[in-house]
Design a protein around this motif. Structure first.
Motif, mmCIF file in Angstrom:
data_model
loop_
_atom_site.group_PDB
_atom_site.id
_atom_site.type_symbol
_atom_site.label_atom_id
_atom_site.label_comp_id
_atom_site.label_asym_id
_atom_site.label_seq_id
_atom_site.Cartn_x
_atom_site.Cartn_y
_atom_site.Cartn_z
ATOM 1 N N VAL A 193 60.324 69.561 32.353
ATOM 2 C CA VAL A 193 60.659 68.426 32.147
ATOM 3 C C VAL A 193 61.509 67.764 33.087
ATOM 4 N N GLU A 194 62.392 68.687 33.793
ATOM 5 C CA GLU A 194 63.141 68.384 34.805
ATOM 6 C C GLU A 194 62.253 68.490 36.250
ATOM 7 N N PRO A 195 62.676 67.817 37.379
ATOM 8 C CA PRO A 195 61.808 67.720 38.538
ATOM 9 C C PRO A 195 61.848 69.017 38.972
ATOM 10 N N TYR A 196 60.603 69.644 39.329
ATOM 11 C CA TYR A 196 60.372 70.852 39.876
ATOM 12 C C TYR A 196 59.480 70.948 41.008
ATOM 13 N N ARG A 197 59.623 71.801 42.195
ATOM 14 C CA ARG A 197 58.887 71.866 43.093
ATOM 15 C C ARG A 197 57.999 73.072 43.455
ATOM 16 N N LEU A 199 49.361 66.568 30.562
ATOM 17 C CA LEU A 199 49.029 67.158 29.080
ATOM 18 C C LEU A 199 50.233 66.652 28.133
ATOM 19 N N ASP A 200 51.326 66.308 28.674
ATOM 20 C CA ASP A 200 52.547 65.440 28.024
ATOM 21 C C ASP A 200 52.323 64.010 28.584
ATOM 22 N N ALA A 201 52.594 63.203 27.696
ATOM 23 C CA ALA A 201 52.295 61.575 28.011
ATOM 24 C C ALA A 201 53.159 61.324 29.150
ATOM 25 N N SER A 202 54.301 61.965 29.299
ATOM 26 C CA SER A 202 55.549 61.488 30.302
ATOM 27 C C SER A 202 55.371 62.414 31.561
ATOM 28 N N ALA A 203 54.361 63.341 31.500
ATOM 29 C CA ALA A 203 54.444 64.088 32.888
ATOM 30 C C ALA A 203 53.915 63.348 33.899
ATOM 31 N N HIS A 218 53.639 68.393 51.726
ATOM 32 C CA HIS A 218 54.544 68.454 50.951
ATOM 33 C C HIS A 218 54.673 69.458 49.993
ATOM 34 N N TYR A 219 55.773 69.361 48.965
ATOM 35 C CA TYR A 219 55.855 70.251 48.040
ATOM 36 C C TYR A 219 55.150 69.652 46.772
ATOM 37 N N PRO A 220 54.609 70.246 46.125
ATOM 38 C CA PRO A 220 54.058 69.746 44.832
ATOM 39 C C PRO A 220 55.234 69.743 43.854
ATOM 40 N N GLU A 221 55.451 68.504 43.320
ATOM 41 C CA GLU A 221 56.452 68.245 42.417
ATOM 42 C C GLU A 221 55.771 67.810 41.194
ATOM 43 N N VAL A 222 56.425 68.179 39.905
ATOM 44 C CA VAL A 222 56.142 67.791 38.740
ATOM 45 C C VAL A 222 57.336 67.372 37.834
ATOM 46 N N LYS A 223 57.382 66.346 36.841
ATOM 47 C CA LYS A 223 58.406 66.118 35.970
ATOM 48 C C LYS A 223 58.036 65.607 34.735
ATOM 49 N N GLY A 224 58.646 65.709 33.877
ATOM 50 C CA GLY A 224 58.199 65.066 32.587
ATOM 51 C C GLY A 224 57.422 65.884 31.615
#
Length: 169
Positions: free
Chosen positions: A93-97, A114-118, A140-146
């Protein structure tokens, strides 16, 4: 349930269509305009890779615990126009690298939330469902959030490099 071979087979006509194009902003726009969410290709690949993650044959190797996993589905093959096929699962949910890396020849990356906000951070910023296409030499770093998402990526010649030093921040 989808098999890895079915996903590979579905990828063949797509890779035939992009084999002579260079990753970057122009191709990213074209991918989203012609093969974005709601298109047969995007919807088929998104469903198939989601099945693969749920079945345990895709993105099944932990990189940093169960919330950051990846696996190569296919090595570069003639039938794939010498692209490899890899899946990454990230959930935060929090930004992750993830792991810093370089794309010597670029990357074509299908983003499947998989989650609408991702969202996944790509060359043009945070991206929901659709495509990113970092160009040759990009790093780059792959980054996800949400929330959770899957990135299904196609690498020309299977080239990705993790032996690059990130820039000082």
């Amino acid at each position: 349930m989808t098999t890895a071979q079915q996903l590979i087979d579905r990828s063949v006509p797509f890779l035939d269509a992009v084999k002579n194009r260079t990753a970057g902003g122009e191709l990213e726009t074209w991918l989203n305009d012609h093969h974005g969410p709601g298109s047969p290709l995007y919807d088929d690949l998104a469903r198939m890779i989601t099945d693969g993650v749920r079945a345990g044959w895709a993105a099944n190797i932990e990189v940093d615990g169960p919330k950051y996993r990846r696996s190569r589905i296919a090595d570069p093959l003639d039938v794939l126009n010498w692209f490899s096929v890899t899946a990454v699962y990230m959930d935060s949910v929090e930004p992750y690298r993830g792991q810093y890396h370089q794309h010597p020849y670029g990357e074509l990356n299908l983003v499947v939330p998989l989650d609408a906000s991702a969202k996944l951070r790509g060359p043009r910023g945070w991206s929901g469902p659709g495509w990113t296409a970092p160009g040759p030499g990009s790093h780059h770093y792959p980054e996800v959030k949400g929330g959770a998402l899957i990135a299904l990526f196609f690498l020309p010649a299977g080239r990705i490099s993790y032996d690059i030093t990130p820039p000082a921040e």
